[in-house]
Design a protein around this motif. Structure first.
Motif, PDB file in Angstrom:
ATOM      1  N   LEU A  25       0.811  -1.215   0.000  1.00 22.28           N
ATOM      2  CA  LEU A  25       0.000   0.000   0.000  1.00 22.28           C
ATOM      3  C   LEU A  25       0.842   1.263   0.000  1.00 22.28           C
ATOM      4  N   SER A  26       2.101   1.174   0.397  1.00 26.47           N
ATOM      5  CA  SER A  26       2.940   2.369   0.417  1.00 26.47           C
ATOM      6  C   SER A  26       3.236   2.870  -0.994  1.00 26.47           C
ATOM      7  N   GLN A  27       2.910   2.077  -2.006  1.00 25.71           N
ATOM      8  CA  GLN A  27       3.075   2.512  -3.392  1.00 25.71           C
ATOM      9  C   GLN A  27       1.975   3.488  -3.815  1.00 25.71           C
ATOM     10  N   LEU A  28       0.896   3.530  -3.040  1.00 22.78           N
ATOM     11  CA  LEU A  28      -0.195   4.459  -3.329  1.00 22.78           C
ATOM     12  C   LEU A  28       0.121   5.823  -2.737  1.00 22.78           C
ATOM     13  N   PRO A  29      -0.508   6.880  -3.255  1.00 22.24           N
ATOM     14  CA  PRO A  29      -0.282   8.211  -2.691  1.00 22.24           C
ATOM     15  C   PRO A  29      -0.719   8.264  -1.226  1.00 22.24           C
ATOM     16  N   GLU A  30       0.025   9.005  -0.426  1.00 19.29           N
ATOM     17  CA  GLU A  30      -0.361   9.174   0.979  1.00 19.29           C
ATOM     18  C   GLU A  30      -1.593  10.062   1.054  1.00 19.29           C
ATOM     19  N   GLY A  31      -2.345   9.906   2.132  1.00 21.58           N
ATOM     20  CA  GLY A  31      -3.533  10.716   2.311  1.00 21.58           C
ATOM     21  C   GLY A  31      -4.740  10.122   1.605  1.00 21.58           C
TER      22      GLY A  31
END
Length: 99
Positions: A25-31
């Motif tokens: 999931l860290s590959q997705l944009p934060e927020g």
């Protein structure tokens, strides 16, 4: 009665389950704002959606019990232990049976 898991506990479980199948999931944009180029949802949005899914479906699936076979009497729980759970892809399970 069990205490429902917190959002943080569910997030940990969700991240672990996704990591076990190779999704980071860290590959997705934060927020919660989607990526303007790709349209990928933010991590906050994905986790919120998956928490709703887990809270809404896991209890239903966990509470499922196969029906007692017709014409059979006895302790319902003991009889149900022998029945297989539903299989999404039955063709795979047929290879496990002894012919």
């Amino acid at each position: 009665m069990a205490t429902p898991p917190t959002d943080a506990e569910l997030d940990t479980m969700i991240r672990a389950r996704l990591a076990s199948i190779g999704i980071d999931l860290s590959q997705l944009p934060e927020g919660s704002i989607p990526d303007p180029t790709t349209g990928s949802p933010g991590q906050v949005t994905v986790l919120a959606s998956l928490r709703r899914f887990v809270r809404g479906s896991i209890a239903t699936v966990a509470g499922w019990q196969p029906p007692t076979p017709s014409g059979v009497s006895g302790d319902r729980e003991l009889l149900q232990q022998q029945t297989a759970v539903p299989v999404m892809y039955p063709s795979i399970a047929t290879a496990w049976r002894n012919s």
